[in-house]
Design an enzyme around this catalytic site. Structure first.
Site, PDB file in Angstrom:
ATOM      1  N   VAL A 266       0.830  -1.215   0.000  1.00  0.00           N
ATOM      2  CA  VAL A 266       0.000   0.000   0.000  1.00  0.00           C
ATOM      3  C   VAL A 266       0.859   1.256   0.000  1.00  0.00           C
ATOM      4  CG1 VAL A 266      -1.667   1.334   1.334  1.00  0.00           C
ATOM      5  CG2 VAL A 266      -1.968  -1.127   1.102  1.00  0.00           C
ATOM      6  N   MET A 267       1.839   1.325   0.905  1.00  0.00           N
ATOM      7  CA  MET A 267       2.677   2.531   0.991  1.00  0.00           C
ATOM      8  C   MET A 267       3.556   2.688  -0.244  1.00  0.00           C
ATOM      9  SD  MET A 267       2.182   4.367   3.751  1.00  0.00           S
ATOM     10  CE  MET A 267       3.711   5.245   4.128  1.00  0.00           C
TER      11      MET A 267
ATOM     12  N   ASN B  88       8.719  -5.480  -8.001  1.00  0.00           N
ATOM     13  CA  ASN B  88       8.141  -6.328  -6.968  1.00  0.00           C
ATOM     14  C   ASN B  88       8.476  -7.763  -7.343  1.00  0.00           C
ATOM     15  OD1 ASN B  88       6.149  -5.757  -4.576  1.00  0.00           O
ATOM     16  ND2 ASN B  88       5.486  -7.705  -5.437  1.00  0.00           N
ATOM     17  N   ARG B  89       8.748  -8.583  -6.345  1.00  0.00           N
ATOM     18  CA  ARG B  89       9.180  -9.952  -6.660  1.00  0.00           C
ATOM     19  C   ARG B  89       8.067 -10.764  -7.318  1.00  0.00           C
ATOM     20  NH1 ARG B  89       7.582 -13.455  -2.560  1.00  0.00           N
ATOM     21  NH2 ARG B  89       6.768 -12.459  -0.685  1.00  0.00           N
TER      22      ARG B  89
ATOM     23  N   SER C 243       6.124   9.558   7.185  1.00  0.00           N
ATOM     24  CA  SER C 243       4.906   9.547   7.989  1.00  0.00           C
ATOM     25  C   SER C 243       3.739  10.174   7.245  1.00  0.00           C
ATOM     26  CB  SER C 243       5.113  10.308   9.300  1.00  0.00           C
ATOM     27  OG  SER C 243       3.909  10.344  10.037  1.00  0.00           O
ATOM     28  N   GLY C 244       2.591   9.563   7.398  1.00  0.00           N
ATOM     29  CA  GLY C 244       1.387  10.106   6.788  1.00  0.00           C
ATOM     30  C   GLY C 244       0.422   9.036   6.349  1.00  0.00           C
TER      31      GLY C 244
ATOM     32  N   LYS D 171      11.848   9.313  13.227  1.00  0.00           N
ATOM     33  CA  LYS D 171      10.557   8.713  12.883  1.00  0.00           C
ATOM     34  C   LYS D 171      10.062   7.809  14.016  1.00  0.00           C
ATOM     35  CE  LYS D 171       7.064   7.401  10.274  1.00  0.00           C
ATOM     36  NZ  LYS D 171       6.555   6.165  10.813  1.00  0.00           N
TER      37      LYS D 171
ATOM     38  N   HIS E 132       8.710  10.083  16.611  1.00  0.00           N
ATOM     39  CA  HIS E 132       7.434  10.580  16.075  1.00  0.00           C
ATOM     40  C   HIS E 132       6.329   9.586  16.399  1.00  0.00           C
ATOM     41  CE1 HIS E 132       4.299  10.273  12.976  1.00  0.00           C
ATOM     42  NE2 HIS E 132       4.396  11.586  12.819  1.00  0.00           N
ATOM     43  N   ASN E 133       6.590   8.308  16.146  1.00  0.00           N
ATOM     44  CA  ASN E 133       5.570   7.294  16.380  1.00  0.00           C
ATOM     45  C   ASN E 133       5.289   7.102  17.868  1.00  0.00           C
ATOM     46  OD1 ASN E 133       5.831   7.009  13.607  1.00  0.00           O
ATOM     47  ND2 ASN E 133       5.621   4.802  13.664  1.00  0.00           N
TER      48      ASN E 133
ATOM     49  N   GLU F  11       3.029   9.794  18.732  1.00  0.00           N
ATOM     50  CA  GLU F  11       1.745   9.409  18.125  1.00  0.00           C
ATOM     51  C   GLU F  11       0.988   8.426  19.028  1.00  0.00           C
ATOM     52  OE1 GLU F  11       0.810   6.343  14.577  1.00  0.00           O
ATOM     53  OE2 GLU F  11       2.018   8.067  13.969  1.00  0.00           O
TER      54      GLU F  11
ATOM     55  N   HIS G 124      26.618   2.471  47.225  1.00  0.00           N
ATOM     56  CA  HIS G 124      26.716   3.225  45.974  1.00  0.00           C
ATOM     57  C   HIS G 124      27.077   4.691  46.190  1.00  0.00           C
ATOM     58  CE1 HIS G 124      25.310  -0.083  43.546  1.00  0.00           C
ATOM     59  NE2 HIS G 124      24.257  -0.252  44.340  1.00  0.00           N
TER      60      HIS G 124
END
Length: 470
Positions: free
Chosen positions: A13-14, A33-34, A130-131, A184, A187-188, A191, A449
């Site tokens: 799709v992307m 595409n294969r 992104s989008g 990215k 960003h996610n 999101e 510590h």
């Protein structure tokens, strides 16, 4: 036959929509595409864009279609499939050519691939896109990482296909190695947090105030005219308004409450932890999705403890609006703080103001106040968004509402993992004298510590009593 300006591998799709976007902007794109039928279907369905598309299911032939120096975009599933495509491409490419991974990738893989191709003459770019489907077709936000020289191979094409905000391209070169994919990832993460907080507010409306999906939709539409103006608020109103054609019921009432996740939210939470930066809203959002997947256990839990009472929240819509704004500010503050620390650790010199700018259009978290975020970082003084004058004023005005919502939801037995995390972060950030002095004392007691003192310089250790019985 004329050659293509750029190539694209992977017609999911992307990938398909990104290829059409390239063609629509006047550039010739070759696709591979294969599976041959995918290529044939894409070429036959290109319509008015047919003159700008070409392709083959034979990889060598596909590469021969590209102008030198060649730029090849990979849009396949993250992980092993990307490595496999790179290995197949390497013997077919030559010095000066560039491979561009435009999928969601773990930035550590991007760093590794960058290093593995270093010295071969073949460049590598990791770019975040992104989008979603619509953005890929009509203009996404594009975050570029890798060699700046090699980025210039595809710069014109990527700038052309990116979303535009006030005439500016929402595409930018951000830094070497994995910088683009890291940004990215964060960003996610933001999101995830933004979506979860919206869902929590919807939960208050539904379960705490007894509102129908259509009534909630009206509220979100109104909110989208104010400070919450954003893509996610806008689409929430459409999701809430949708009606299932088969049953005639609100679509939300028949969607199972189990959220999927592909890993980028987890990656962002993990990177924040690794960097030692608090990103509790992102962690809360990831945890919420994880518990949502436990549907059978949640059903059993409700039988054990009883369902939360409905309509018990004593909150108004204005308070909910302000609370959501405050939570959103906290989430963005955390996300940008993670990027700032990663920039320092990796020597990226991430342009945080530019990142905010390229998120103003095309991407999923685009919103009104990204301009304000950009201006804050452009001043060069932003340590954290919570310290910036514009956000100080917003938080002063809205943190009380966030507090009221979190408290009200606790009493009404409504879960708010993300909004609660946002409030705890805000309160912790503004507390000059915290409680980890006790933690330091405990650490020194059981592990020697050490600790620091207010009244003296240096590191100290106390002589604690032994609790071992003689």
């Amino acid at each position: 036959m004329s050659q293509a300006d750029i190539g694209l591998i992977g017609l999911g799709v992307m990938g398909e929509n990104l290829a059409l976007n390239i063609a629509d902007n006047g550039y010739k794109v070759a696709v591979y595409n294969r599976t041959a039928d995918k290529v044939d279907s894409f070429l036959s369905g290109a319509g008015d864009l047919s003159d700008n598309v070409m392709g083959s299911a034979d990889l060598a032939k596909f590469v021969s279609m590209l102008k030198r120096p060649r730029s090849v975009i990979i849009m396949v599933k993250a992980g092993g499939p990307v490595d496999s495509v790179i290995e197949q491409l390497k013997p077919l490419l030559e010095k000066g050519d560039v491979i561009i991974d435009a999928g969601n990738a773990n930035y550590h893989d991007t760093v590794r691939r960058f290093a593995e191709l270093d010295g071969t003459g073949i460049g590598f770019l990791g770019i975040g896109v992104s989008g979603g489907e619509e953005g890929a077709r009509h203009g996404p936000s594009i975050m570029v990482g890798g060699s700046e020289d090699e980025w210039h191979n595809a710069e014109d094409v990527l700038n052309a296909i990116a979303a535009k905000f006030d005439g500016e391209s929402c595409c930018a070169y951000l830094g070497t190695g994995g910088a683009g994919h890291f940004v990215k990832t964060i960003h996610n993460g933001i999101e995830y947090a933004d979506m979860q907080m919206i869902a929590e507010i919807y939960g208050v409306m539904r379960d705490g105030l007894g509102m129908s999906p259509a009534e909630c939709a009206d509220v979100f539409r109104e909110w989208n005219k104010g400070p919450l103006d954003s893509y996610l608020i806008e689409i929430s109103s459409h999701v809430l308004d949708a009606v299932d054609e088969e049953s005639g019921k609100p679509l939300l009432d028949i969607i199972v409450d189990q959220a999927g996740q592909k890993g980028t939210g987890r990656w962002s939470a993990i990177e924040a932890l690794n960097l030692g930066v608090s990103a509790t809203t992102i962690e809360g959002a990831v945890a919420a999705r994880s518990i949502s997947a436990m549907k059978d256990e949640r059903i059993a839990g409700e039988k054990l403890y009883g369902a939360a009472p409905k309509g018990k929240a004593k909150l108004d819509l204005k308070t909910l609006e302000k609370a959501l704004l405050a939570g959103k500010i906290a989430a963005y503050a955390q996300g940008f703080a993670v990027m700032a620390k990663a920039s320092e650790e990796n020597g990226w010199n991430l342009p945080l103001d530019q990142i905010a700018k390229i998120w103003r259009a095309g991407c999923i978290i685009r919103s009104r106040f990204l301009d304000t975020i950009s201006q804050s970082f452009a001043s060069g003084t932003a340590a954290n968004l919570l310290t910036q004058p514009a956000f100080v004023e917003m938080m002063k005005d809205s943190n009380g509402a966030l507090r009221e919502v979190v408290a009200g939801c606790a009493m009404a037995e409504l879960p708010t993992p993300c909004l609660s995390s946002a409030l705890a972060y805000f309160d912790g950030y503004r507390q000059a004298n915290g409680t980890t002095n006790l933690t330091q004392g405990q650490r020194d007691f059981f592990g020697a510590h050490g600790f620091k003192r207010y009244d003296k310089e240096g590191d100290f250790h106390h002589s604690w009593p032994s609790l071992i019985e003689k």
